[in-house]
Design a protein around this motif. Sequence first.
Motif, PDB file in Angstrom:
ATOM      1  N   GLU A 272      91.597  72.776  58.942  1.00 39.70           N
ATOM      2  CA  GLU A 272      90.752  73.979  58.916  1.00 39.70           C
ATOM      3  C   GLU A 272      89.276  73.646  58.706  1.00 39.70           C
ATOM      4  N   LYS A 273      88.977  72.389  58.393  1.00 41.60           N
ATOM      5  CA  LYS A 273      87.606  71.932  58.063  1.00 41.60           C
ATOM      6  C   LYS A 273      87.012  72.727  56.888  1.00 41.60           C
ATOM      7  N   PHE A 274      87.904  73.165  55.979  1.00 47.62           N
ATOM      8  CA  PHE A 274      87.454  73.931  54.809  1.00 47.62           C
ATOM      9  C   PHE A 274      88.527  73.884  53.729  1.00 47.62           C
ATOM     10  N   VAL A 275      88.076  73.795  52.470  1.00 52.19           N
ATOM     11  CA  VAL A 275      89.012  73.829  51.335  1.00 52.19           C
ATOM     12  C   VAL A 275      88.966  75.237  50.750  1.00 52.19           C
ATOM     13  N   ASP A 276      90.015  76.030  51.019  1.00 51.84           N
ATOM     14  CA  ASP A 276      90.022  77.398  50.484  1.00 51.84           C
ATOM     15  C   ASP A 276      90.472  77.387  49.019  1.00 51.84           C
ATOM     16  N   ASN A 277      90.381  78.555  48.380  1.00 56.07           N
ATOM     17  CA  ASN A 277      90.665  78.654  46.941  1.00 56.07           C
ATOM     18  C   ASN A 277      92.089  78.235  46.592  1.00 56.07           C
ATOM     19  N   LYS A 278      93.060  78.673  47.420  1.00 54.31           N
ATOM     20  CA  LYS A 278      94.472  78.385  47.131  1.00 54.31           C
ATOM     21  C   LYS A 278      94.731  76.877  47.170  1.00 54.31           C
ATOM     22  N   ARG A 279      94.242  76.254  48.235  1.00 54.03           N
ATOM     23  CA  ARG A 279      94.476  74.798  48.363  1.00 54.03           C
ATOM     24  C   ARG A 279      93.666  74.026  47.327  1.00 54.03           C
ATOM     25  N   ALA A 280      92.506  74.558  46.963  1.00 57.48           N
ATOM     26  CA  ALA A 280      91.703  73.903  45.919  1.00 57.48           C
ATOM     27  C   ALA A 280      92.506  73.830  44.616  1.00 57.48           C
ATOM     28  N   ARG A 281      93.214  74.921  44.296  1.00 60.95           N
ATOM     29  CA  ARG A 281      94.039  74.926  43.072  1.00 60.95           C
ATOM     30  C   ARG A 281      95.164  73.889  43.167  1.00 60.95           C
ATOM     31  N   GLU A 282      95.781  73.799  44.358  1.00 58.18           N
ATOM     32  CA  GLU A 282      96.867  72.820  44.548  1.00 58.18           C
ATOM     33  C   GLU A 282      96.340  71.398  44.369  1.00 58.18           C
ATOM     34  N   LEU A 283      95.218  71.106  45.004  1.00 57.02           N
ATOM     35  CA  LEU A 283      94.637  69.763  44.915  1.00 57.02           C
ATOM     36  C   LEU A 283      94.261  69.431  43.476  1.00 57.02           C
ATOM     37  N   GLN A 284      93.695  70.416  42.790  1.00 57.80           N
ATOM     38  CA  GLN A 284      93.329  70.201  41.382  1.00 57.80           C
ATOM     39  C   GLN A 284      94.577  69.922  40.544  1.00 57.80           C
ATOM     40  N   GLY A 285      95.669  70.633  40.850  1.00 57.86           N
ATOM     41  CA  GLY A 285      96.925  70.419  40.131  1.00 57.86           C
ATOM     42  C   GLY A 285      97.436  68.998  40.279  1.00 57.86           C
ATOM     43  N   PHE A 286      97.299  68.441  41.499  1.00 55.25           N
ATOM     44  CA  PHE A 286      97.743  67.055  41.724  1.00 55.25           C
ATOM     45  C   PHE A 286      96.890  66.080  40.916  1.00 55.25           C
ATOM     46  N   LEU A 287      95.561  66.307  40.924  1.00 53.17           N
ATOM     47  CA  LEU A 287      94.659  65.398  40.195  1.00 53.17           C
ATOM     48  C   LEU A 287      94.896  65.490  38.687  1.00 53.17           C
ATOM     49  N   ASP A 288      95.065  66.719  38.195  1.00 54.98           N
ATOM     50  CA  ASP A 288      95.291  66.909  36.753  1.00 54.98           C
ATOM     51  C   ASP A 288      96.670  66.405  36.335  1.00 54.98           C
ATOM     52  N   GLY A 289      97.579  66.318  37.321  1.00 56.90           N
ATOM     53  CA  GLY A 289      98.956  65.927  37.003  1.00 56.90           C
ATOM     54  C   GLY A 289      99.192  64.432  36.917  1.00 56.90           C
ATOM     55  N   VAL A 290      98.132  63.626  37.120  1.00 58.22           N
ATOM     56  CA  VAL A 290      98.289  62.166  36.992  1.00 58.22           C
ATOM     57  C   VAL A 290      98.505  61.833  35.515  1.00 58.22           C
ATOM     58  N   LYS A 291      99.706  61.334  35.204  1.00 51.33           N
ATOM     59  CA  LYS A 291     100.067  61.115  33.794  1.00 51.33           C
ATOM     60  C   LYS A 291      99.550  59.782  33.283  1.00 51.33           C
ATOM     61  N   LYS A 292      99.514  59.695  31.972  1.00 48.19           N
ATOM     62  CA  LYS A 292      99.097  58.456  31.321  1.00 48.19           C
ATOM     63  C   LYS A 292     100.110  57.364  31.673  1.00 48.19           C
ATOM     64  N   GLY A 293      99.593  56.218  32.065  1.00 53.92           N
ATOM     65  CA  GLY A 293     100.473  55.126  32.467  1.00 53.92           C
ATOM     66  C   GLY A 293     100.682  55.079  33.977  1.00 53.92           C
ATOM     67  N   GLN A 294     100.281  56.180  34.666  1.00 50.72           N
ATOM     68  CA  GLN A 294     100.414  56.231  36.135  1.00 50.72           C
ATOM     69  C   GLN A 294      99.045  56.285  36.814  1.00 50.72           C
ATOM     70  N   GLU A 295      98.013  55.886  36.063  1.00 45.69           N
ATOM     71  CA  GLU A 295      96.636  56.009  36.580  1.00 45.69           C
ATOM     72  C   GLU A 295      96.413  55.236  37.874  1.00 45.69           C
ATOM     73  N   GLN A 296      97.283  54.245  38.152  1.00 49.97           N
ATOM     74  CA  GLN A 296      97.093  53.418  39.345  1.00 49.97           C
ATOM     75  C   GLN A 296      97.141  54.255  40.624  1.00 49.97           C
ATOM     76  N   VAL A 297      97.833  55.399  40.539  1.00 46.96           N
ATOM     77  CA  VAL A 297      97.912  56.279  41.703  1.00 46.96           C
ATOM     78  C   VAL A 297      96.527  56.801  42.094  1.00 46.96           C
ATOM     79  N   LEU A 298      95.587  56.814  41.145  1.00 45.90           N
ATOM     80  CA  LEU A 298      94.209  57.247  41.463  1.00 45.90           C
ATOM     81  C   LEU A 298      93.573  56.341  42.512  1.00 45.90           C
ATOM     82  N   GLY A 299      93.976  55.069  42.519  1.00 40.84           N
ATOM     83  CA  GLY A 299      93.452  54.137  43.529  1.00 40.84           C
ATOM     84  C   GLY A 299      93.817  54.581  44.931  1.00 40.84           C
ATOM     85  N   ASP A 300      95.092  54.980  45.117  1.00 39.76           N
ATOM     86  CA  ASP A 300      95.534  55.459  46.430  1.00 39.76           C
ATOM     87  C   ASP A 300      94.948  56.824  46.757  1.00 39.76           C
ATOM     88  N   LEU A 301      94.867  57.713  45.753  1.00 44.09           N
ATOM     89  CA  LEU A 301      94.278  59.037  45.989  1.00 44.09           C
ATOM     90  C   LEU A 301      92.806  58.909  46.386  1.00 44.09           C
TER      91      LEU A 301
END
Length: 577
Positions: A272-301
Motif C-alpha cells: 500500500e506504500k503506507f503504514v495505516d493505524n491498524k498495521r502500525a499497532r500490529e508492528l508495534q506489538g511485534f517490536l514490544d513483544g521481543v522478550k528478554k533473552g531473545q534480543e537477537q531477533v532484533l538483528g533480523d528485524l
Amino acid sequence: MYAGLQELGVANGEDLKETLTNCTEPLKAIEQFQTENGVLLPSLQSALPFLDLHGTPRLEFHQSVFDELREKLLERVSAIALEGKLEERYKKLEDLLEKSFSLVKMPSIQPVVMCVMKHLPKVPEKKLKLVMADKDLYKACAVEVKRQIWQDNQALFGDEVSPLLKQYILEKENILFSNDVSVLHNFFTPSPKTRRQGEVVQKLTQMIGKNVKLYDMVLQFLRTLFLRTRNVHYCTLRAELLMSLHDLDISEICTVDPCHKFTWCLDACIREKFVDNKRARELQGFLDGVKKGQEQVLGDLSMILCDPFAINTLALSTIRHLQDLVGQDTLPRESPDLLLLLRMLSLGQGAWDMIDSQVFKEPKMEAELITKFLPMVMSFVVDDHMFTVDQKLPSEEKGPIPYPSAIPEAYTKFLQENRIACEIGLYYFLHITKLRNKNAFLRLLPALAETFSDLAFSDIFLHLLTGNLTLLGDEFALEEFCSSLFDGFFLTVCSRKENVHRHVLRLLLHLHHKVAPTKLESLQKALEPTKQSGEAVKELYNQLTEKLELRKPSPAEVTETPPMELPLPAVPTPTSR
C-alpha cells in the motif's frame, strides 16, 4: 555406456565382443546371444520375423520396448512413493535403489535411479557421497537429492547460491541505472508479490524447499554479504525469500522464523506504500513483544526494516503524517504513530551496526530529532501553504511576502549528522519535487550538497530524484535552475563519484531538449568521461553525444538567407538656399 550391467549378471557389449573373438561360428554365437538376452516372451519369437519383412531393425524394436518399460517403471516408482504406510513405501524404494544404483551411470537407466532417489526422504549417505563425487551424476540428480547433499556441505551449497546472489544484485542495479527515467515507473513501482516472482527468488525458494537448515544457511550468507558490502539489496532478498516461502505455505520454515508475522504485516504496508493505524499497532506489538533473552531477533528485524522498500514506505508515511500534523496543529512528539515510524526507521538504518557489533539493542533516538528537526520540516510545509494562499489573494490584498530563500543552519546540520533526519529530509525533498514546487526545490537544494554518509548521492535517491525532475522539465530552460541543480549539486561530486556521473547522463538523455543550448554545451564539456571512467559512463556519454548531434541544424539551415529587398538608391540631400 554399459556400466553396472556385469554386477547384475546381465551380459553387455564387452561380453558379446569376447564371445565373437573366441568363437568359430560367429553367426551362431550372435543368434545364441540374442536368444539368451532378448525379450523372453514365447509369443514374441514368431512375431519378430514380421518386423524383418517390414525392414524394421531389431535395435529399433528393442529400443521402443525399452523406452516404454522405462516410462512404466518411472510411473510405478512415483506411485510407490504415494501408496501404503510411510515405512513400507520407503522400504520398497530403498530396496529398489539398492538393486538399481549400480546402473546409475548408464544413461538409459539413470532417470529411473534418479527418480527412486528423488522420492526417498533420506538417501543412504554412502550413495550421496558417490553422487557428490561425480560431477555428471551431481548435475543429473533432482533438487530433492541435492538438498540432502547441501545440508551437510555448506561450501558446496554456497557455490550453488553465490551466482544467484550476484545475479540478484546486478538486476537491482540495472533497474536503478535504467535509461527509462520516469516518475510513474521507478525502482519501487513493482508490487512485493510481483518482485517475488523474479528468477532468483524462485530458484532459491526451490533450492530450499522445506529444509530449515538450508534456509538458515541462505540467511547466514545474506547477513555475511550485507556486513561485507553494506549493500541493502541483500536485506530486500531476505524479506522476499521469507514471503516467497509464505506464499507457498511452507509452514515448516515460516513457523520457526521469528520474523515471519512482522514481515508479513510489513509486506502489506509496502504493497500500500503506507503504514495505516491498524498495521502500525500490529508492528508495534511485534517490536514490544521481543522478550528478554531473545534480543537477537532484533538483528533480523532490523535487516528486514533496512530493505529499501521498507525504508521507502516508512519515509513516505512519515512525510504524510507530518503534513497531517500541520493541519491538526499538533506537534510531532504528540503523535504515537509518527514516533513508531521513527522507531522503525531508526531500527532499519541501524541494521548494519547492530549485526556488526552483535549488540542487539534498539538504537536510542535523539530527542532533538523530534523536538527540533521535524518541526523545522513542518515549518517548510507552512511556508508553502502561506505563499500559495498569498498568491491566490486579489492583488490589492496581497502582502509583500516573497518566498523564503534561507534555510535554518540547524536543518543543514541535522542532514549532515543525523541519519534518520537525513532520510526524512531527502524524502521531503523528493516530495516537493514531485509537487513541481520549484521555489521549495531551489530553497532546499543547497542543504543536499553535504549529507550524512553522502546519502544525497546514493543510487536509490538519485534514481527517484531524476524521475521526479522530469515533472520540472520546463524549468531546465532557466539558467538559475540549471546552475543550482548542476553546478551547485551534481557537478560538485561527478569527478569522484561515478554513480552520480551516470545518473546525470541518464537525466540529460531524457531532458536534453529542454536545456538551453549554451548550458547544454557547457554540461557536455563538464561531463566528458576521463580515461579512468567506466564503460557505463562512456556508453551513456556517447548516447548523449549522438542525440545532440542529431539535434544540430544542418549547415544549409545555418547559413543566412540573403535579404530580399533591393538596396535603395542614394538620394542627394537638397542644398539649402
